[in-house]
Design a protein around this motif. Structure first.
Motif, short mmCIF file in Angstrom:
data_model
loop_
_atom_site.label_atom_id
_atom_site.label_comp_id
_atom_site.label_asym_id
_atom_site.label_seq_id
_atom_site.Cartn_x
_atom_site.Cartn_y
_atom_site.Cartn_z
N LEU A 93 43.05 38.89 43.54
CA LEU A 93 43.71 39.65 42.48
C LEU A 93 43.27 41.11 42.52
N GLY A 94 44.24 42.00 42.68
CA GLY A 94 43.96 43.43 42.76
C GLY A 94 43.58 43.93 44.14
N PHE A 141 49.84 43.97 41.93
CA PHE A 141 50.71 42.90 41.46
C PHE A 141 50.14 42.30 40.18
N GLY A 142 51.04 41.84 39.32
CA GLY A 142 50.62 41.15 38.12
C GLY A 142 50.15 39.74 38.43
N ALA A 150 53.00 37.44 39.97
CA ALA A 150 53.33 37.81 41.34
C ALA A 150 52.19 37.46 42.29
N THR A 151 50.94 37.67 41.87
CA THR A 151 49.80 37.31 42.71
C THR A 151 49.73 35.80 42.91
N ALA A 152 49.98 35.05 41.83
CA ALA A 152 49.99 33.58 41.96
C ALA A 152 51.07 33.13 42.93
N GLU A 177 46.66 38.79 30.70
CA GLU A 177 47.51 39.74 29.99
C GLU A 177 47.93 39.15 28.66
N PRO A 178 46.97 38.96 27.75
CA PRO A 178 47.30 38.32 26.47
C PRO A 178 48.23 39.18 25.63
#
Length: 261
Positions: A96-97, A102-103, A106-108, A242-243
């Motif tokens: 991640l990052g 990517f959010g 998208a990363t998943a 991203e709550p």
């Protein structure tokens, strides 16, 4: 990323793996079990023909076929999904990052697609799944080692391709670096295909259609597992990372939406 987030993502990865395992189990039951039964029937017919005219003792099944195709199937596939989900969640935390801005979803999706290619597709094309009655029992250990070796090589070469692409990006640009990394991966996998020994133990009289249907079913099970995991885990990971903004006390959801507009 702090340890609390990693722990939360690990739990959600295992939960997503559980959901994916249940869906994959249903696909396996409705698509794959009939092919397994057909292959077992062919194997038993051959064994009976070979033993015709000779007295022989029939070994009693330790686990019945009915139990294998229901509780055994569910336990194996669901536990496999949970374990795979936990591992994929840890990989998600690591990348991640690091592979672009990517959010979570998208990363998943990228992690899931990459894992499906590296863990399932690449080994499958070299050593495809075979139904019962195909393969020499004496070479089962060798075939297992070769299959696991192919998975390990595929995963390592995938990681190497990602690292290569990241290092080439500043000089070549993201697109050209991605193409170069893809070419490297395909070339390296082709060499692995060429040098690893082939395994061809399909009996000449075994129905080719049944083998083809069994392999397609196996691929469908894996595709269902990975696709379901990617979708479910992407949603769960997004909620952790991203709550949604909290609504102040005494403010209704409608008032909050109106203020945001």
């Amino acid at each position: 990323m702090n340890s609390v987030s990693v722990r939360a993502l690990l739990v959600r990865g295992m939960l997503a793996g559980l959901v994916a395992g249940v869906l994959a189990m249903l696909v396996s039951y409705f698509l794959g079990e009939s092919k397994v039964d057909a292959a077992i029937a062919i194997e038993e017919a051959g064994a009976h023909a070979a033993a015709a005219g000779h007295a022989h003792e029939h070994a009693e099944e330790v686990v019945s076929r009915a139990l294998q195709s229901t509780a055994g199937l569910a336990t194996g596939v669901v536990l496999y999904g949970v374990a795979l989900g936990g591992i994929a969640a840890l990989v998600f935390c690591f990348v991640l990052g690091r592979i672009g801005r990517f959010g979570a979803r998208a990363t998943a999706a990228l992690v899931t697609a990459g894992a499906f290619v590296a863990v399932t597709l690449v080994p499958f094309f070299k050593y495809p799944a075979n139904p019962p009655a195909v393969g020499d029992p004496d070479t089962a250990g060798k075939r297992t080692v070769l299959y696991l070796l192919m998975i390990a090589l595929s995963v390592l070469l995938s990681a190497g391709a990602v690292i290569l692409g990241r290092r080439l990006a500043p000089g070549l640009g993201n697109w050209n670096a991605s193409v170069a990394a893809g070419v490297f991966f395909v070339a390296a996998i082709s060499l692995a295909y060429a040098f690893l020994p082939a395994v061809n133990e399909v009996p000449a009289d075994f129905p080719a259609t049944l083998i083809w249907q069994f392999r397609l079913a196996s691929l469908a099970i894996q595709a269902t597992l990975w696709a379901a995991f990617g979708v479910v885990f992407g949603i769960l990971a997004e909620r952790v990372l991203e709550p949604a903004p909290a609504v102040p006390a005494g403010t209704s959801a409608g008032d909050s939406a109106a203020t945001a507009a």
